[in-house]
Design a protein around this motif. Structure first.
Motif, PDB file in Angstrom:
ATOM      1  N   UNK A   1       0.819  -1.212   0.000  1.00  0.00           N
ATOM      2  CA  UNK A   1       0.000   0.000   0.000  1.00  0.00           C
ATOM      3  C   UNK A   1       0.851   1.260   0.000  1.00  0.00           C
ATOM      4  N   UNK A   2       2.047   1.164   0.526  1.00  0.00           N
ATOM      5  CA  UNK A   2       2.944   2.318   0.544  1.00  0.00           C
ATOM      6  C   UNK A   2       3.783   2.451  -0.724  1.00  0.00           C
TER       7      UNK A   2
ATOM      8  N   UNK B   1       2.242  10.683  -7.304  1.00  0.00           N
ATOM      9  CA  UNK B   1       2.884   9.797  -6.328  1.00  0.00           C
ATOM     10  C   UNK B   1       2.542  10.235  -4.900  1.00  0.00           C
ATOM     11  N   UNK B   2       2.502  11.552  -4.676  1.00  0.00           N
ATOM     12  CA  UNK B   2       2.167  12.073  -3.351  1.00  0.00           C
ATOM     13  C   UNK B   2       0.722  11.725  -2.983  1.00  0.00           C
ATOM     14  N   UNK B   3      -0.198  11.914  -3.926  1.00  0.00           N
ATOM     15  CA  UNK B   3      -1.607  11.581  -3.677  1.00  0.00           C
ATOM     16  C   UNK B   3      -1.742  10.091  -3.346  1.00  0.00           C
ATOM     17  N   UNK B   4      -1.060   9.253  -4.123  1.00  0.00           N
ATOM     18  CA  UNK B   4      -1.112   7.808  -3.880  1.00  0.00           C
ATOM     19  C   UNK B   4      -0.511   7.454  -2.521  1.00  0.00           C
ATOM     20  N   UNK B   5       0.578   8.112  -2.161  1.00  0.00           N
ATOM     21  CA  UNK B   5       1.230   7.827  -0.888  1.00  0.00           C
ATOM     22  C   UNK B   5       0.354   8.221   0.297  1.00  0.00           C
ATOM     23  N   UNK B   6      -0.369   9.331   0.187  1.00  0.00           N
ATOM     24  CA  UNK B   6      -1.227   9.757   1.296  1.00  0.00           C
ATOM     25  C   UNK B   6      -2.316   8.714   1.570  1.00  0.00           C
ATOM     26  N   UNK B   7      -2.961   8.218   0.536  1.00  0.00           N
ATOM     27  CA  UNK B   7      -3.947   7.156   0.741  1.00  0.00           C
ATOM     28  C   UNK B   7      -3.295   5.887   1.256  1.00  0.00           C
ATOM     29  N   UNK B   8      -2.092   5.600   0.762  1.00  0.00           N
ATOM     30  CA  UNK B   8      -1.363   4.411   1.205  1.00  0.00           C
ATOM     31  C   UNK B   8      -0.988   4.476   2.675  1.00  0.00           C
ATOM     32  N   UNK B   9      -0.649   5.657   3.138  1.00  0.00           N
ATOM     33  CA  UNK B   9      -0.290   5.816   4.556  1.00  0.00           C
ATOM     34  C   UNK B   9      -1.503   5.552   5.442  1.00  0.00           C
ATOM     35  N   UNK B  10      -2.651   6.083   5.050  1.00  0.00           N
ATOM     36  CA  UNK B  10      -3.868   5.859   5.845  1.00  0.00           C
ATOM     37  C   UNK B  10      -4.208   4.371   5.864  1.00  0.00           C
TER      38      UNK B  10
END
Length: 162
Positions: A12-13, A49-58
């Motif tokens: 996910x990250x 990539x930043x948008x994807x990472x934010x959802x991945x962190x949650x």
């Protein structure tokens, strides 16, 4: 199961940002965004990539709770406070991922449209069958978390009688 959850946390990250950084042209051509951009600038790749990472962190935060539940169960403590709190956290994060997914889809569509010569800068907001399905599954998980918590309360009550 804890090992598989750990792999899910890493995935996910990593997967979303890697796609945006290295494979976005292929992914955009195969996606449902409806836009066929020619190429993506470095800025757009980083934004995606930043948008994807934010959802991945949650999502990783929620999966850490699920991992805790699995490790507690493997240690013969399936109804421990840590197990119940971990599963509750996972269920609540899955509920939270529904609106986050809607926002992410819109943000991804916007980023893709910025690289399109025709529709540059358009935003699409979607709430349909996939989001409703995710919402009802998340509600089911939240219900299961409450049943799990009630099982813990019953086990504590039974232990106090002995």
């Amino acid at each position: 199961m804890a090992t598989l959850t750990t792999i899910g946390i890493a995935a996910s990250l990593i997967i979303g940002p890697v796609i945006w950084l290295f494979f976005i042209e292929w992914a955009a051509a195969a996606s449902r965004f409806g836009s066929q951009p020619q190429s993506f600038s470095t800025d757009l790749r980083l934004a995606g990539a930043f948008i994807a990472l934010m959802g991945g962190i949650v999502r990783a935060y929620g999966l850490l709770g699920l991992r805790r539940t699995f490790t507690e169960a493997a240690s013969k403590r399936p109804l421990s406070k840590r197990a119940v709190v971990g599963f509750r956290r996972f269920a609540r994060v899955e509920l939270l991922m529904v609106p986050i997914g809607i926002v992410q889809f819109s943000a991804f569509g916007y980023v893709v449209s910025l690289s399109d010569n025709i529709d540059g800068g358009s935003v699409s907001i979607r709430f349909g069958t996939p989001e409703l399905g995710a919402f009802f599954i998340a509600l089911l998980l939240a219900f299961a978390a409450e049943v799990f918590a009630e099982g813990r309360r019953a086990a504590d009550e039974n232990a106090s009688f002995l």
